[in-house]
Design a protein around this motif. Sequence first.
Motif, mmCIF file in Angstrom:
data_model
loop_
_atom_site.group_PDB
_atom_site.id
_atom_site.type_symbol
_atom_site.label_atom_id
_atom_site.label_comp_id
_atom_site.label_asym_id
_atom_site.label_seq_id
_atom_site.Cartn_x
_atom_site.Cartn_y
_atom_site.Cartn_z
ATOM 1 N N ALA A 148 -7.215 6.146 19.442
ATOM 2 C CA ALA A 148 -8.049 5.042 19.946
ATOM 3 C C ALA A 148 -8.064 5.010 21.476
ATOM 4 N N GLU A 149 -6.935 5.315 22.099
ATOM 5 C CA GLU A 149 -6.894 5.342 23.565
ATOM 6 C C GLU A 149 -7.780 6.460 24.110
ATOM 7 N N VAL A 150 -7.745 7.616 23.469
ATOM 8 C CA VAL A 150 -8.575 8.745 23.898
ATOM 9 C C VAL A 150 -10.051 8.429 23.671
ATOM 10 N N SER A 151 -10.386 7.966 22.477
ATOM 11 C CA SER A 151 -11.798 7.689 22.191
ATOM 12 C C SER A 151 -12.318 6.535 23.037
ATOM 13 N N GLY A 152 -11.462 5.617 23.428
ATOM 14 C CA GLY A 152 -11.871 4.529 24.313
ATOM 15 C C GLY A 152 -12.316 5.042 25.675
ATOM 16 N N VAL A 153 -11.589 6.002 26.209
ATOM 17 C CA VAL A 153 -11.974 6.607 27.492
ATOM 18 C C VAL A 153 -13.288 7.356 27.334
ATOM 19 N N TYR B 187 -18.259 19.809 23.702
ATOM 20 C CA TYR B 187 -18.288 18.392 23.348
ATOM 21 C C TYR B 187 -16.887 18.005 22.904
ATOM 22 N N LEU B 188 -16.684 16.736 22.545
ATOM 23 C CA LEU B 188 -15.348 16.267 22.197
ATOM 24 C C LEU B 188 -15.315 15.705 20.771
ATOM 25 N N PRO B 189 -15.248 16.591 19.772
ATOM 26 C CA PRO B 189 -15.179 16.120 18.386
ATOM 27 C C PRO B 189 -13.834 15.433 18.115
ATOM 28 N N ASP B 190 -13.756 14.688 17.011
ATOM 29 C CA ASP B 190 -12.528 13.968 16.659
ATOM 30 C C ASP B 190 -11.307 14.881 16.639
ATOM 31 N N GLU B 191 -11.458 16.094 16.127
ATOM 32 C CA GLU B 191 -10.331 17.020 16.033
ATOM 33 C C GLU B 191 -9.723 17.288 17.415
ATOM 34 N N VAL B 192 -10.576 17.474 18.413
ATOM 35 C CA VAL B 192 -10.101 17.722 19.780
ATOM 36 C C VAL B 192 -9.486 16.446 20.354
ATOM 37 N N GLN B 193 -10.086 15.310 20.068
ATOM 38 C CA GLN B 193 -9.542 14.037 20.547
ATOM 39 C C GLN B 193 -8.136 13.801 19.996
ATOM 40 N N HIS B 194 -7.955 14.064 18.702
ATOM 41 C CA HIS B 194 -6.626 13.904 18.090
ATOM 42 C C HIS B 194 -5.618 14.857 18.723
ATOM 43 N N HIS B 195 -6.049 16.070 18.996
ATOM 44 C CA HIS B 195 -5.175 17.065 19.617
ATOM 45 C C HIS B 195 -4.712 16.588 20.998
ATOM 46 N N ILE B 196 -5.644 16.087 21.786
ATOM 47 C CA ILE B 196 -5.298 15.587 23.120
ATOM 48 C C ILE B 196 -4.383 14.374 23.016
ATOM 49 N N ALA B 197 -4.669 13.473 22.096
ATOM 50 C CA ALA B 197 -3.827 12.291 21.898
ATOM 51 C C ALA B 197 -2.387 12.710 21.593
#
Length: 185
Positions: free
Chosen positions: A72-77, A54-64
């Motif tokens: 916000a751009e990552v979580s928007g996608v 899954y894609l928790p916030d921690e992983v989203q921040h890492h990708i960003a």
Amino acid sequence: MSYTHQGCPGKQLALERYEQLNTYIETLHIVPDNPRRKDTLIQTLHKAQGIFGYLPDEVQHHIAQKYNITHAEVSGVISFYNYFTTTPKGDVQINVCLGTACYVAGADKVMQEFERVLDIKSGEVTPDGSFSIEGLRCVGACSLAPVVTVNEKVYGKVQPEKVPEILEHYLTEVSATGDTSNDQD
């Protein structure tokens, strides 16, 4: 960002997963100032979800951070595409088709029985992480309505009274081996 925690096997596993994601991202040769860098964001999110489940916030921040874009751009996608999930899944993933053909054939009652037996609601995971259940819109097997998928296995013409039997197979597997694959079927 530091991912190492001595003596904690769970954190070591997380470290290995981040290393796997980083290795993948490095193969994309992302140039931080290039406006086309986001062209590979969706495939990176697919890869990350495959690695972490899954894609928790921690992983989203890492990708960003790796893409030099905002969270916000990552979580928007992620929120735009139905495929992506920000909640963990169980080792045994149950999906009940709630498309028209399945719903008319009683899929709502099948879903209620899974929820009752597992004592969780759609979108939740059992406390031990063994099972998760979700509704989905169409499996593409309308002639087998109502349809349930468990991991990769498709069950057709499922009635509420079949739910305990389906679960029993996976409960036995989980308790005997800890392995939820369905290789012997």
